[in-house]
Scaffold this motif. Structure first.
Motif, short mmCIF file in Angstrom:
data_model
loop_
_atom_site.label_atom_id
_atom_site.label_comp_id
_atom_site.label_asym_id
_atom_site.label_seq_id
_atom_site.Cartn_x
_atom_site.Cartn_y
_atom_site.Cartn_z
N THR A 143 46.74 36.86 -119.52
CA THR A 143 46.26 36.38 -120.82
C THR A 143 44.76 36.13 -120.78
O THR A 143 44.01 36.61 -121.63
CB THR A 143 46.99 35.07 -121.21
N VAL A 144 44.31 35.37 -119.77
CA VAL A 144 42.87 35.02 -119.78
C VAL A 144 42.01 36.24 -119.47
O VAL A 144 40.88 36.34 -119.96
CB VAL A 144 42.53 33.83 -118.83
N GLY A 162 44.71 16.84 -117.21
CA GLY A 162 44.30 16.91 -115.80
C GLY A 162 44.32 18.33 -115.25
O GLY A 162 44.30 18.52 -114.03
N ALA A 163 44.38 19.32 -116.11
CA ALA A 163 44.47 20.71 -115.62
C ALA A 163 43.79 21.65 -116.61
O ALA A 163 44.42 22.11 -117.56
CB ALA A 163 45.94 21.11 -115.43
N GLY A 164 42.48 21.87 -116.37
CA GLY A 164 41.73 22.83 -117.18
C GLY A 164 41.32 23.97 -116.28
O GLY A 164 42.02 24.98 -116.16
N SER A 165 40.20 23.78 -115.57
CA SER A 165 39.79 24.78 -114.59
C SER A 165 40.87 24.95 -113.53
O SER A 165 41.20 26.06 -113.11
CB SER A 165 38.49 24.35 -113.91
N ASP A 166 41.40 23.82 -113.09
CA ASP A 166 42.46 23.88 -112.08
C ASP A 166 43.82 23.91 -112.80
O ASP A 166 44.59 22.96 -112.76
CB ASP A 166 42.36 22.64 -111.18
N LEU A 167 44.07 25.06 -113.44
CA LEU A 167 45.28 25.19 -114.25
C LEU A 167 46.55 24.99 -113.41
O LEU A 167 47.56 24.49 -113.89
CB LEU A 167 45.28 26.59 -114.89
N ALA A 168 46.45 25.40 -112.14
CA ALA A 168 47.63 25.29 -111.28
C ALA A 168 48.06 23.83 -111.08
O ALA A 168 49.17 23.57 -110.64
CB ALA A 168 47.35 25.94 -109.93
N ILE A 183 33.60 28.70 -113.26
CA ILE A 183 34.86 29.30 -112.80
C ILE A 183 34.75 30.83 -112.81
O ILE A 183 35.24 31.51 -111.90
CB ILE A 183 36.04 28.79 -113.66
N GLN A 184 34.06 31.39 -113.82
CA GLN A 184 33.89 32.86 -113.84
C GLN A 184 33.09 33.30 -112.61
O GLN A 184 33.40 34.32 -111.99
CB GLN A 184 33.17 33.34 -115.11
N ARG A 185 32.06 32.51 -112.25
CA ARG A 185 31.25 32.88 -111.05
C ARG A 185 32.11 32.78 -109.79
O ARG A 185 31.98 33.60 -108.89
CB ARG A 185 30.01 32.00 -110.95
N ASN A 186 32.96 31.77 -109.72
CA ASN A 186 33.86 31.65 -108.56
C ASN A 186 34.77 32.88 -108.46
O ASN A 186 34.98 33.43 -107.38
CB ASN A 186 34.75 30.40 -108.68
N ILE A 187 35.29 33.32 -109.62
CA ILE A 187 36.20 34.48 -109.61
C ILE A 187 35.44 35.73 -109.16
O ILE A 187 35.92 36.51 -108.32
CB ILE A 187 36.82 34.70 -111.01
N ILE A 188 34.22 35.91 -109.69
CA ILE A 188 33.43 37.10 -109.30
C ILE A 188 33.13 37.04 -107.80
O ILE A 188 33.27 38.04 -107.08
CB ILE A 188 32.12 37.16 -110.13
N GLY A 244 37.89 29.46 -119.84
CA GLY A 244 37.45 29.25 -118.45
C GLY A 244 35.94 29.10 -118.41
O GLY A 244 35.22 29.90 -119.00
N THR A 245 35.46 28.08 -117.70
CA THR A 245 34.02 27.77 -117.72
C THR A 245 33.21 28.83 -116.96
O THR A 245 33.75 29.61 -116.18
CB THR A 245 33.74 26.39 -117.07
#
Ligand SMILES: Cc1cc2nc3c(=O)[nH]c(=O)nc-3n(C[C@H](O)[C@H](O)[C@H](O)COP(=O)(O)OP(=O)(O)OC[C@H]3O[C@@H](n4cnc5c(N)ncnc54)[C@H](O)[C@@H]3O)c2cc1C
Length: 390
Positions: free
Chosen positions: A246-247, A132-138, A371-376, A367-368
């Motif tokens: 790490t990521v 239950g925690a991939g993109s939403d690692l938290a 998710i990379q676009r969200n971070i950018i 990280g998908t």
């Protein structure tokens, strides 16, 4: 070869030229061995890892006191380039785990863990994702309860939970494990990292079969696993920062060693089109053209990032740009190769579609792409999100 096309200052090139020459000489004496008929691919690559380490080609940018050669990231990149050019598998992908330990582990832990990691004496895996925690690692649920024994022995944790997609856990000795240590604190300050020996009682590793036939992924079950406080990496609550470090290294084009692999395949595609002169559909010509553009953009970006790293910069959220560019370059390259070289692409296992199938996973692992676009958008462009405007 990433340091040949653009005029950036990477210091004295003779040093790198010497290193490349030494590696070529070493490779001439130590060619990639044949895989034994009954040898699993992961074991074969591990044997190669140990050979590379014995030649001094692993951990070039890790300080000598921790088992490396105390050189720079550029030296490690040059080694990856040369290995790619000689069609040998690259250095094992442990750089991101090594960087996490370098930044967060105590001196004693670094001395004990890093030399063995670099040598391949201990194989490590990364236990971050959960069902239950991939993109939403938290949102991870694995919980490490600090012991409160009657004698107030608070020197260990008891861990329960499940990890998923843990690559090569079945061949690993250690897992860099994330677990929640506080159920009440805000999520980003309640996660803690541990170096978990995988032979510990209560750990069950179950491999999963992927579409390309590999059993890379594993499920990792943790039932009342005791982890000593001395096996914690960093302070309690530091796990989120360690995970991001790490990521950021995992997404970095420099550390993956993929550039020379892409460059070689691209050169092969271009050769193929030239040899078939005239008989090539326009669609294929333009696909190869797009691959060349993707690759050149990636190389230019990697060169800029190399210069930043040499100037002392650490891997940060900019690595999300690397990850997106690598994913685009890799997926388009293998799609095009499938059309241009039907049936001819084989991976280290001899599987014809293996590398193409694996390229499909590039937009997921580490990280998908979303998710990379969200971070950018959020961290680099500082764009407002729905939660900022509500
Ligand atoms: C080859 C491979 C190797 C891996 N190795 C490891 C490993 O060794 N260790 C480890 O811990 N993990 C590993 N993983 C797991 C990997 O990190 C996760 O698969 C990845 O983070 C995505 O998580 P998920 O699969 O749970 O997908 P989800 O998080 O469930 O995402 C499903 C879809 O929803 C999208 N999505 C989710 N949230 C958002 C959002 N906020 N905005 C926009 N879109 C969103 C995603 O982009 C995706 O398309 C590996 C994965 C692969 C494919």
């Amino acid at each position: 070869m990433i340091h040949q096309d653009l005029p950036l200052d990477f210091g004295d090139p003779s040093d790198l030229t010497r290193l490349r020459r030494e590696l070529r000489a070493w490779l001439a004496e130590h060619p990639l061995p044949a895989r034994r008929p009954d040898e699993e691919p992961a074991r074969f690559l591990h044997r190669w890892h140990r050979m590379l380490h014995s030649g001094g080609w692993v951990g070039l940018d890790v300080p000598e006191e921790y088992g490396g050669r105390g050189l720079t990231a550029l030296h490690q990149v040059a080694v990856s380039d040369e290995l790619g050019a000689s069609r040998a598998p690259g250095v094992p992908r442990i750089g991101y785990l090594a960087h996490a330990l370098l930044e967060f582990a105590s001196h004693e832990q670094r001395v004990r863990l890093l030399p063995r990691m670099l040598a391949g004496d201990d194989v490590w895996c990364q236990g971050f994702s959960e069902p239950g925690a991939g993109s939403d690692l938290a949102g991870m649920a694995t919980y490490a309860r600090r012991s409160e024994d009657a004698d107030h022995d608070r020197d260990h944790y008891t861990v329960n939970g499940q990890k998923l997609w843990t690559s090569y856990a079945q061949h690993s000795d250690y897992c860099l494990l994330l677990a929640r240590t506080d159920r009440d604190a805000p999520t980003h300050s309640s996660i803690t990292a541990f170096a978990l020996p995988l032979d510990r009682a209560g750990v069950t590793v179950r491999p999963l079969k992927a579409a390309n036939g590999d059993d890379e992924f594993c499920e990792l079950f943790l039932d009342d696993v005791r982890i000593e406080a001395a096996e914690r990496i960093g302070a309690e609550g530091d796990g989120w920062r360690l995970a991001m470090t790490t990521v950021n290294y995992e997404r970095n084009a420099l550390d993956t060693g993929h550039l020379s692999k892409y460059g070689l395949l691209l050169a092969r595609l271009r050769r193929e089109l030239h040899e078939r002169a005239g008989g090539v559909p326009d669609g294929l010509v333009s696909s190869v053209g797009r691959c060349v553009v993707d690759y050149q953009v990636l190389v230019a970006h990697a060169r800029r990032r190399t210069a930043e790293r040499l100037a002392g910069g650490a891997a940060g959220p900019e690595s999300s740009i690397d990850k997106l560019l690598m994913t685009r370059a890799e997926q388009r390259l293998y799609e095009t190769a499938l059309q241009a070289l039907p049936g001819q692409l084989t991976d280290v296992n001899g599987a014809v579609y293996g590398e193409y199938l694996y390229s499909r996973a590039a937009s997921v692992y580490g990280g998908t792409s979303q998710i990379q676009r969200n971070i950018i958008a959020k961290r680099l462009l500082r764009l407002p999100s729905a939660s900022d405007t509500s």
